[in-house]
Design a protein around this motif. Structure first.
Motif, PDB file in Angstrom:
ATOM      1  N   ALA A   1       0.805  -1.224   0.000  1.00 43.17           N
ATOM      2  CA  ALA A   1       0.000   0.000   0.000  1.00 43.17           C
ATOM      3  C   ALA A   1       0.839   1.275   0.000  1.00 43.17           C
ATOM      4  O   ALA A   1       0.524   2.242   0.684  1.00 43.17           O
ATOM      5  N   ILE A   2       1.900   1.284  -0.784  1.00 42.72           N
ATOM      6  CA  ILE A   2       2.677   2.509  -0.925  1.00 42.72           C
ATOM      7  C   ILE A   2       2.023   3.392  -1.981  1.00 42.72           C
ATOM      8  O   ILE A   2       1.159   2.950  -2.740  1.00 42.72           O
ATOM      9  N   PHE A   3       2.429   4.657  -2.026  1.00 40.99           N
ATOM     10  CA  PHE A   3       1.926   5.596  -3.034  1.00 40.99           C
ATOM     11  C   PHE A   3       2.886   5.568  -4.218  1.00 40.99           C
ATOM     12  O   PHE A   3       3.953   6.182  -4.190  1.00 40.99           O
TER      13      PHE A   3
ATOM     14  N   GLN B   1      10.944   9.713  -0.832  1.00 40.83           N
ATOM     15  CA  GLN B   1      10.965  10.771   0.168  1.00 40.83           C
ATOM     16  C   GLN B   1       9.546  11.191   0.557  1.00 40.83           C
ATOM     17  O   GLN B   1       9.236  11.344   1.743  1.00 40.83           O
ATOM     18  N   GLU B   2       8.692  11.384  -0.432  1.00 41.45           N
ATOM     19  CA  GLU B   2       7.331  11.830  -0.150  1.00 41.45           C
ATOM     20  C   GLU B   2       6.546  10.759   0.612  1.00 41.45           C
ATOM     21  O   GLU B   2       5.754  11.085   1.509  1.00 41.45           O
ATOM     22  N   ASN B   3       6.754   9.490   0.278  1.00 45.43           N
ATOM     23  CA  ASN B   3       6.092   8.417   1.012  1.00 45.43           C
ATOM     24  C   ASN B   3       6.469   8.445   2.489  1.00 45.43           C
ATOM     25  O   ASN B   3       5.604   8.321   3.361  1.00 45.43           O
ATOM     26  N   LEU B   4       7.735   8.630   2.780  1.00 41.90           N
ATOM     27  CA  LEU B   4       8.182   8.625   4.174  1.00 41.90           C
ATOM     28  C   LEU B   4       7.775   9.903   4.897  1.00 41.90           C
ATOM     29  O   LEU B   4       7.436   9.879   6.084  1.00 41.90           O
ATOM     30  N   THR B   5       7.794  11.023   4.176  1.00 42.68           N
ATOM     31  CA  THR B   5       7.384  12.288   4.788  1.00 42.68           C
ATOM     32  C   THR B   5       5.908  12.245   5.185  1.00 42.68           C
ATOM     33  O   THR B   5       5.525  12.711   6.263  1.00 42.68           O
ATOM     34  N   LEU B   6       5.066  11.684   4.338  1.00 44.41           N
ATOM     35  CA  LEU B   6       3.647  11.557   4.665  1.00 44.41           C
ATOM     36  C   LEU B   6       3.425  10.666   5.885  1.00 44.41           C
ATOM     37  O   LEU B   6       2.498  10.882   6.667  1.00 44.41           O
ATOM     38  N   ALA B   7       4.274   9.644   6.044  1.00 47.07           N
ATOM     39  CA  ALA B   7       4.108   8.717   7.162  1.00 47.07           C
ATOM     40  C   ALA B   7       4.574   9.312   8.485  1.00 47.07           C
ATOM     41  O   ALA B   7       4.186   8.818   9.554  1.00 47.07           O
TER      42      ALA B   7
END
Length: 241
Positions: free
Chosen positions: A90-92, A98-104
């Protein structure tokens, strides 16, 4: 004896007209790692999704830190300090690593010290930091899914088949990361089919069969009992590496 961090009692879950969980009961102690094992279709993923509130329990209690969370919405459960890594990852895909981890990272930009620790275990995430997550290989996407769950300290991690499709070297890094987490800040409940991985990391085990828990105990004792493994899993742990 200390109160368990997570406790399921009489949990039943229905999906449409199908009765999937039939009174599931087991504990996840505070600290350490609990393996949730069982044949395909035994109800393991449904159990994780029920704990996380993605599917609603129709009966029973899911107690986290002494509180019944069975009726809470998934975002409220997450805010209590529980993270979930589904088998689907369920990743984007259209966002960068970077954006995936920043959102998390809910409390703000990811902590650099935390990022450096994640990069030391999953080096590919640093290498592909600015690339869309959809460009990653299957194993790299799995790394990213786990990294999203641990980008901030969590009290409990629910992880569904973290080693599926991973190369042995990446599995070794995953083992090291999980060992550090369970010996430090987090408790883990992990569904896994890789029995070598389960043997190395598991402190306790719950084995499911047909929507119920058929066995609980220490992983060491279960790993030493080939007859019990054959009865509950259809194979010994030594037969599946």
């Amino acid at each position: 004896m200390a109160e368990p961090l997570l406790s399921l009692r009489g949990v039943k879950t229905d999906i449409g007209r199908y009765h999937i969980l039939h009174g599931v009961e087991f504990d996840v102690p505070e600290g350490g790692l609990t393996m949730l094992l069982g044949r395909n279709g035994a109800g393991k993923t449904t159990t994780l999704r029920t704990i996380m509130g993605l599917w609603r329990a129709t009966a029973g209690e899911v107690r986290f830190a002494g509180r019944n969370i069975a009726g809470l919405a998934t975002p409220d459960i997450a805010r209590l300090g529980i993270a979930y890594v589904p088998e689907s990852m369920a990743i984007f895909a259209d966002l960068t690593v970077q954006e995936n981890l920043t959102l998390a990272a809910r409390s703000g930009p990811p902590d650099q010290k935390r990022l450096d620790w994640i990069f030391s275990r999953f080096e590919a995430l640093k290498r592909f930091w600015t690339l869309p997550a959809g460009n990653l290989s299957g194993g790299q996407k799995q790394m990213l899914a786990v990294a999203r769950a641990i980008i901030e300290p969590r009290r409990l991690l629910l992880i569904d088949e973290p080693t599926k499709g991973l190369a042995p070297a990446i599995i070794t890094n995953m083992i090291d990361a999980f060992r550090e987490l369970k010996d430090g800040e987090a408790s883990l409940l992990v569904v896994e089919q890789n029995f070598a991985f389960a043997r190395q990391l598991g402190d306790t085990v719950a084995v499911m069969d047909d929507g119920k828990v058929a066995h609980t105990g220490s992983m060491a004792a279960f790993a030493a009992d080939d007859a019990l493994q054959q009865h509950l899993l259809g194979m010994g742990m030594g037969e599946h590496q």
